[in-house]
Design a protein around this motif. Structure first.
Motif, PDB file in Angstrom:
ATOM      1  N   MET A   1       0.854  -1.175   0.000  1.00 51.31           N
ATOM      2  CA  MET A   1       0.000   0.000   0.000  1.00 51.31           C
ATOM      3  C   MET A   1       0.902   1.240   0.000  1.00 51.31           C
ATOM      4  SD  MET A   1      -3.056   0.774   2.675  1.00 51.31           S
ATOM      5  CE  MET A   1      -4.574   0.556   1.861  1.00 51.31           C
ATOM      6  N   GLU A   2       0.582   2.180  -0.831  1.00 52.91           N
ATOM      7  CA  GLU A   2       1.393   3.385  -0.958  1.00 52.91           C
ATOM      8  C   GLU A   2       0.903   4.469   0.005  1.00 52.91           C
ATOM      9  OE1 GLU A   2       1.949   4.803  -4.907  1.00 52.91           O
ATOM     10  OE2 GLU A   2       1.934   2.794  -5.739  1.00 52.91           O
ATOM     11  N   ILE A   3       1.743   5.452   0.237  1.00 53.90           N
ATOM     12  CA  ILE A   3       1.439   6.570   1.141  1.00 53.90           C
ATOM     13  C   ILE A   3       0.168   7.284   0.671  1.00 53.90           C
ATOM     14  CG2 ILE A   3       2.269   8.801   1.963  1.00 53.90           C
ATOM     15  CD1 ILE A   3       4.093   6.971   3.159  1.00 53.90           C
ATOM     16  N   PHE A   4       0.025   7.433  -0.620  1.00 52.15           N
ATOM     17  CA  PHE A   4      -1.146   8.118  -1.156  1.00 52.15           C
ATOM     18  C   PHE A   4      -2.426   7.366  -0.781  1.00 52.15           C
ATOM     19  CE2 PHE A   4      -4.254   8.726  -4.596  1.00 52.15           C
ATOM     20  CZ  PHE A   4      -4.459  10.084  -4.468  1.00 52.15           C
ATOM     21  N   ASP A   5      -2.401   6.026  -0.884  1.00 49.61           N
ATOM     22  CA  ASP A   5      -3.576   5.211  -0.535  1.00 49.61           C
ATOM     23  C   ASP A   5      -3.880   5.295   0.961  1.00 49.61           C
ATOM     24  OD1 ASP A   5      -3.854   4.423  -3.162  1.00 49.61           O
ATOM     25  OD2 ASP A   5      -2.666   2.588  -2.893  1.00 49.61           O
ATOM     26  N   ILE A   6      -2.835   5.330   1.785  1.00 47.34           N
ATOM     27  CA  ILE A   6      -3.019   5.430   3.241  1.00 47.34           C
ATOM     28  C   ILE A   6      -3.638   6.785   3.589  1.00 47.34           C
ATOM     29  CG2 ILE A   6      -1.825   5.508   5.465  1.00 47.34           C
ATOM     30  CD1 ILE A   6       0.183   3.488   4.290  1.00 47.34           C
ATOM     31  N   ASP A   7      -3.127   7.845   2.976  1.00 50.91           N
ATOM     32  CA  ASP A   7      -3.683   9.181   3.225  1.00 50.91           C
ATOM     33  C   ASP A   7      -5.149   9.253   2.811  1.00 50.91           C
ATOM     34  OD1 ASP A   7      -1.333  10.157   4.263  1.00 50.91           O
ATOM     35  OD2 ASP A   7      -0.637  11.016   2.360  1.00 50.91           O
ATOM     36  N   LYS A   8      -5.468   8.596   1.721  1.00 54.07           N
ATOM     37  CA  LYS A   8      -6.851   8.575   1.245  1.00 54.07           C
ATOM     38  C   LYS A   8      -7.744   7.825   2.241  1.00 54.07           C
ATOM     39  CE  LYS A   8      -9.206   7.647  -3.105  1.00 54.07           C
ATOM     40  NZ  LYS A   8      -9.086   7.085  -4.450  1.00 54.07           N
ATOM     41  N   ALA A   9      -7.245   6.687   2.761  1.00 48.93           N
ATOM     42  CA  ALA A   9      -8.014   5.906   3.735  1.00 48.93           C
ATOM     43  C   ALA A   9      -8.200   6.690   5.038  1.00 48.93           C
ATOM     44  CB  ALA A   9      -7.315   4.580   3.998  1.00 48.93           C
ATOM     45  N   ILE A  10      -7.143   7.414   5.454  1.00 46.81           N
ATOM     46  CA  ILE A  10      -7.242   8.244   6.669  1.00 46.81           C
ATOM     47  C   ILE A  10      -8.292   9.337   6.467  1.00 46.81           C
ATOM     48  CG2 ILE A  10      -6.015   9.945   8.074  1.00 46.81           C
ATOM     49  CD1 ILE A  10      -3.499   8.195   7.755  1.00 46.81           C
ATOM     50  N   ALA A  11      -8.277   9.985   5.336  1.00 47.95           N
ATOM     51  CA  ALA A  11      -9.243  11.051   5.051  1.00 47.95           C
ATOM     52  C   ALA A  11     -10.668  10.499   5.051  1.00 47.95           C
ATOM     53  CB  ALA A  11      -8.915  11.707   3.712  1.00 47.95           C
ATOM     54  N   LYS A  12     -10.837   9.306   4.475  1.00 47.53           N
ATOM     55  CA  LYS A  12     -12.162   8.692   4.456  1.00 47.53           C
ATOM     56  C   LYS A  12     -12.626   8.356   5.872  1.00 47.53           C
ATOM     57  CE  LYS A  12     -14.793   4.911   2.455  1.00 47.53           C
ATOM     58  NZ  LYS A  12     -14.783   3.693   1.655  1.00 47.53           N
ATOM     59  N   ALA A  13     -11.739   7.802   6.712  1.00 50.52           N
ATOM     60  CA  ALA A  13     -12.087   7.455   8.091  1.00 50.52           C
ATOM     61  C   ALA A  13     -12.418   8.716   8.892  1.00 50.52           C
ATOM     62  CB  ALA A  13     -10.936   6.690   8.744  1.00 50.52           C
TER      63      ALA A  13
END
Length: 115
Positions: A1-13
């Protein structure tokens, strides 16, 4: 998982959490309103036990004042009242419920065991 995907998941949460907090606040407000409504429906202690009436009523008070105090403390059906009786067989006395509309009740067979 890339940093961009993690940031996106954090924003969604975080977005979901914000929505849940908003919903929680709405439910808390509704709960507070319901509790206020419930409290407004309860009679206050002064309505149940009027201080002026309780303090002034004694065994020497007029009968009308005693009856008014009794009625203020025990609210209920106004069409049913106690009727005193005395047993001819045993001589014992007591009270039984009586209804203001007993003629109607006897017509429909409610009193006197349907006789």
């Amino acid at each position: 998982m890339e940093i961009f995907d993690i940031d996106k998941a954090i924003a969604k949460a975080e977005s979901e959490l914000a929505k849940l907090e908003a919903k929680r606040n709405k439910v808390l407000e509704k709960l507070n309103q319901l509790n206020l409504l419930k409290d407004s429906c309860k009679p206050s202690a002064s309505e149940i036990f009027p201080a002026s009436a309780v303090l002034e009523i004694t065994k020497h008070s007029p009968e009308a004042d005693k009856i008014a105090l009794f009625l203020s403390l025990f609210r209920g059906r106004t069409d049913v009242y106690p009727r005193r009786f005395e047993s001819s067989r045993t001589g014992k006395s007591g009270y039984q419920p009586a209804c203001r509309n007993e003629s109607h009740l006897s017509k429909i067979g409610f009193l006197n065991n349907g006789e």
